[in-house]
Design a protein around this motif. Structure first.
Motif, PDB file in Angstrom:
ATOM      1  N   ALA A 166      28.787  40.645  37.643  1.00  0.00           N
ATOM      2  CA  ALA A 166      28.207  40.608  36.291  1.00  0.00           C
ATOM      3  C   ALA A 166      29.149  41.285  35.290  1.00  0.00           C
ATOM      4  N   ALA A 167      29.704  42.436  35.693  1.00  0.00           N
ATOM      5  CA  ALA A 167      30.649  43.133  34.809  1.00  0.00           C
ATOM      6  C   ALA A 167      31.935  42.331  34.633  1.00  0.00           C
ATOM      7  N   PRO A 233      31.567  51.161  36.883  1.00  0.00           N
ATOM      8  CA  PRO A 233      31.003  49.848  37.228  1.00  0.00           C
ATOM      9  C   PRO A 233      30.805  48.927  36.036  1.00  0.00           C
ATOM     10  N   LYS A 234      30.569  49.491  34.847  1.00  0.00           N
ATOM     11  CA  LYS A 234      30.322  48.669  33.666  1.00  0.00           C
ATOM     12  C   LYS A 234      31.603  48.137  33.029  1.00  0.00           C
ATOM     13  N   LYS A 235      32.750  48.718  33.385  1.00  0.00           N
ATOM     14  CA  LYS A 235      34.012  48.345  32.745  1.00  0.00           C
ATOM     15  C   LYS A 235      34.963  47.617  33.687  1.00  0.00           C
ATOM     16  N   VAL A 236      34.479  47.228  34.863  1.00  0.00           N
ATOM     17  CA  VAL A 236      35.355  46.590  35.845  1.00  0.00           C
ATOM     18  C   VAL A 236      35.904  45.278  35.297  1.00  0.00           C
ATOM     19  N   ALA A 237      37.226  45.125  35.361  1.00  0.00           N
ATOM     20  CA  ALA A 237      37.872  43.881  34.929  1.00  0.00           C
ATOM     21  C   ALA A 237      39.016  43.547  35.879  1.00  0.00           C
ATOM     22  N   CYS A 238      38.859  43.899  37.144  1.00  0.00           N
ATOM     23  CA  CYS A 238      39.902  43.683  38.146  1.00  0.00           C
ATOM     24  C   CYS A 238      39.286  43.147  39.429  1.00  0.00           C
ATOM     25  N   ASP A 239      40.145  42.682  40.303  1.00  0.00           N
ATOM     26  CA  ASP A 239      39.718  42.136  41.585  1.00  0.00           C
ATOM     27  C   ASP A 239      39.107  43.242  42.455  1.00  0.00           C
ATOM     28  N   TYR A 240      38.479  42.816  43.539  1.00  0.00           N
ATOM     29  CA  TYR A 240      37.944  43.758  44.517  1.00  0.00           C
ATOM     30  C   TYR A 240      39.087  44.323  45.355  1.00  0.00           C
ATOM     31  N   PRO A 241      38.932  45.557  45.863  1.00  0.00           N
ATOM     32  CA  PRO A 241      39.957  46.096  46.751  1.00  0.00           C
ATOM     33  C   PRO A 241      39.846  45.468  48.134  1.00  0.00           C
ATOM     34  N   SER A 242      40.849  45.666  48.958  1.00  0.00           N
ATOM     35  CA  SER A 242      40.731  45.341  50.372  1.00  0.00           C
ATOM     36  C   SER A 242      39.989  46.493  51.042  1.00  0.00           C
ATOM     37  N   TYR A 243      39.136  46.168  51.980  1.00  0.00           N
ATOM     38  CA  TYR A 243      38.307  47.180  52.625  1.00  0.00           C
ATOM     39  C   TYR A 243      38.705  47.355  54.085  1.00  0.00           C
TER      40      TYR A 243
END
Length: 310
Positions: A166-167, A233-243
């Motif tokens: 959503a963000a 969490p409200k400002k995320v504008a990047c890909d997900y990390p590797s886990y």
């Protein structure tokens, strides 16, 4: 799925306790309360660990169907002893491990996790530029559905899953709306139909996941992940990390002396191992116990390594 559904008020013996003697000092296993989170890869991990605990160590494993965040709450109450596959959750780590000290990290599962946005293979081949996030608005109308309110649809899974979508949609100024399918099964069905029927689909998905061997969905490139880019969490504008997926256990369980803790701590396998068991459950319709039994009997060397020191 063969899962034992237990309520949060479930009673019974605690880890490290036995009706005749203290299990921590006697080496007896006692009861292990194992959270079951709602995706089949997690269930595969849990099924194999539970099978080994019951059949090699004589434990009583109580499986509890719980969402990720709710599982962590069980560490302080004794409802949950083990989360067998954890996806990050830095906020929960701080609360329950660092601050409250009711849980501990039991080490990696060996599985490498990846979350992202995917399109079906036919679409990636027909319109390769759709794999760059900056081009998504160009195709927003193609992804529109009756649920997306005139915008393109980004299909997510269970609302409890780890997601920044959503963000991301808002901060990347994409003309899309996140629509929750409600489950992993629904995501798989949507991807399978999109590939078979040449439908436009943009969906949240992840690995390890057995289904990617059937339909090799293609990942969309989002702005690269950098450490800290998802801190707010409200400002995320990047890909997900590797886990590097890991195991979290109640501190009481870790300190109990139960041989089940040693098993959990030693448990590691590969994405391919997990996918094999998950496919047996999801596709071959085997019970979780039967799928685990089949894998364990074919991989006794790995199981023996987990039992070292028990």
């Amino acid at each position: 799925m063969v899962l034992l559904l237990a309520s949060a008020a479930c009673g019974g013996a605690k880890v490290g306790e036995d009706s005749d003697s203290d299990a921590g000092s006697s080496g007896k296993c006692g009861t292990v309360n194992l959270a079951i989170n709602p995706w089949v890869g997690y269930e595969a991990n849990a099924a194999v660990v539970a099978y080994v605990a019951e059949n090699e160590l004589g434990c009583k494993v109580v499986k509890k169907n719980l969402l990720e965040q709710v599982s962590w709450q069980g560490f302080s109450t004794g409802v949950v002893d083990v989360i067998i596959e954890n996806w990050g959750h830095d906020d929960l780590v701080k609360k329950y491990i660092t601050d409250e000290k009711v849980a501990v990290d039991a080490g990696p599962t060996g599985n490498k996790g990846e979350i992202g946005w995917y399109v079906p293979p036919w679409l990636a081949k027909a319109h390769p530029d759709v794999l760059e996030w900056k081009n998504l608005n160009k195709y927003a109308s193609q992804f529109r559905t009756s649920e997306s309110g005139g915008k393109g649809q980004l299909l997510d899974g269970d609302p409890s899953y780890v997601t920044n979508d959503a963000a991301l949609v808002q901060n990347l100024k994409l003309n899309f709306k996140v629509v929750y399918s409600g489950s992993e099964t629904a995501l798989i069905t949507a991807l399978r139909q999109a590939e078979q029927q040449k439908k436009w689909l943009l969906t949240y998905f992840y690995s390890p996941q057995w289904f990617l061997n059937e339909v090799p969905a293609v990942k969309v490139k989002l702005p690269p992940y950098t450490p800290g880019c998802d801190a707010d969490p409200k400002k995320v504008a990047c890909d997900y990390p590797s886990y590097d997926l890991n195991k979290i256990v109640a501190k009481k369980f870790a300190d109990s002396g139960s041989p089940a803790y040693t098993l959990v701590k030693n448990f590691t396998w590969t994405n391919e191992d997990q996918n094999e068991v998950a496919k047996s459950i999801a596709v071959d319709k085997m019970s979780a116990e039967a799928a685990a039994k089949e894998w364990v009997e074919a991989n006794q060397d790995k199981v023996d390594a987990w039992l070292k020191g028990v």
